[in-house]
Enzyme design. Structure first.
Site, PDB file in Angstrom:
ATOM      1  N   SER A 129       0.992  -1.381  -0.165  1.00 31.86           N
ATOM      2  CA  SER A 129      -0.056  -0.028   0.120  1.00 31.86           C
ATOM      3  C   SER A 129       0.808   1.249  -0.169  1.00 31.86           C
ATOM      4  O   SER A 129       1.961   1.201   0.564  1.00 31.86           O
ATOM      5  CB  SER A 129      -0.891   0.123   1.273  1.00 31.86           C
ATOM      6  OG  SER A 129      -1.427   1.343   1.323  1.00 31.86           O
ATOM      7  N   TYR A 142      -1.912  -0.263   9.987  1.00 32.60           N
ATOM      8  CA  TYR A 142      -1.962  -0.668   8.748  1.00 32.60           C
ATOM      9  C   TYR A 142      -0.992  -0.348   7.869  1.00 32.60           C
ATOM     10  O   TYR A 142      -0.235  -1.078   7.340  1.00 32.60           O
ATOM     11  CB  TYR A 142      -3.175   0.073   8.151  1.00 32.60           C
ATOM     12  CG  TYR A 142      -3.663  -0.352   6.595  1.00 32.60           C
ATOM     13  CD1 TYR A 142      -3.867  -1.656   6.334  1.00 32.60           C
ATOM     14  CD2 TYR A 142      -3.160   0.591   5.783  1.00 32.60           C
ATOM     15  CE1 TYR A 142      -4.226  -1.884   4.882  1.00 32.60           C
ATOM     16  CE2 TYR A 142      -3.413   0.217   4.302  1.00 32.60           C
ATOM     17  CZ  TYR A 142      -3.969  -1.001   3.981  1.00 32.60           C
ATOM     18  OH  TYR A 142      -4.075  -1.631   2.604  1.00 32.60           O
TER      19      TYR A 142
END
Length: 267
Positions: A129, A142
């Site tokens: 990501s 995250y």
């Protein structure tokens, strides 16, 4: 010879888009899902795999190799989101996120690498990501889990290169998928010190996902990487400003970049 592809988390979103694209390009695609029997519309076979269960991972990989005789490409796509003030995220949820986003992909690679070494060829693509390149407020866990996978990939590339195996990262920005519905988000607690800033950030994050890019863009990017005999270490796929944010982090002083992020999230 048709190449055999394994894609984790391929019942929806980015994984499904990649699987369909490669299937139509003539690849032999196997996707995974925790409950494949519930998915009725997949154009490629789905194998049961729970990314947090090492036995499940090794059984799925062994089944694919036994069926097809080889394994050419692994796409570690399965992942979950998590958000919240670090102080208010239960430790159990933090560990669960790393089990899915970090330890799971490592176990998948461990299961696939012996076969790839035997073949003296293989490609592993880890879907990370853009958030893994920076610590984002209320997305600390995250960012950390995806950033950790980026670094593992960098190291593992060097360890397996002599075996003819290639490994690369693809970092997507915001895409219109159902990841927000599956994300653990710590509840906004009334009268918490974080109630207003976290509540506002959570709303902004959900809006960004809803207006995200088409997952087919990721499918095309992955296909291009597969076609490249010597892929790069890192790829970023997303709108310009998201990709440019990584460049800015590299060139701006830390506190200037931090201020830019805080302004963006209105903190």
């Amino acid at each position: 010879m048709e190449k055999v592809v394994l894609i984790t988390g391929a019942s929806s979103g980015i994984g499904k888009s990649i699987g369909e694209f490669l299937h139509h390009k003539g690849f032999i695609v196997y996707g995974t899902s925790r409950n494949p029997e519930r998915i009725l519309n997949s154009v490629f076979p789905l194998v049961a795999l729970e990314v947090r269960n090492p036995d499940s991972i090794h059984a799925a990989v062994s089944k694919i190799i036994a069926t097809s005789g080889r394994l050419d490409i692994v796409i570690n796509n399965a992942g979950v989101g998590i958000s919240g003030p670090l102080e208010e995220i239960p430790m159990e949820e933090i560990k669960n996120n790393f089990e899915t986003n970090f330890f799971g992909p490592i176990e998948v690679m461990k299961a696939a690498l012996p076969q790839m070494r035997l073949q003296k060829s293989g490609l592993i693509i880890n879907i990370t990501s853009i958030a893994g390149y920076m610590g984002l407020p209320y997305r600390s866990v995250y960012s950390a889990s995806k950033g950790a996978l980026e670094l593992v990939t960098e190291a593992l590339r060097m360890e397996v290169k002599s075996f003819g195996i290639q490994i690369t990262n693809v970092a997507p920005g915001d895409f219109a998928t159902n990841i927000a519905s599956r994300r653990f988000h710590a509840p906004v607690i009334k009268d918490s010190a974080y109630e207003i800033p976290y509540g506002n950030t959570l709303k902004m994050m959900d809006e960004q996902v809803d207006s995200g890019s088409n997952p087919d863009e990721m499918a095309k990017a992955v296909y291009e990487i597969i076609q490249n005999p010597n892929p790069k270490i890192h790829y970023k796929v997303g709108v310009f400003i998201q990709q440019f944010s990584i460049v800015l982090k590299r060139i701006l002083p830390d506190k200037v970049y931090e201020k830019m992020l805080m302004n963006h999230f209105k903190l």
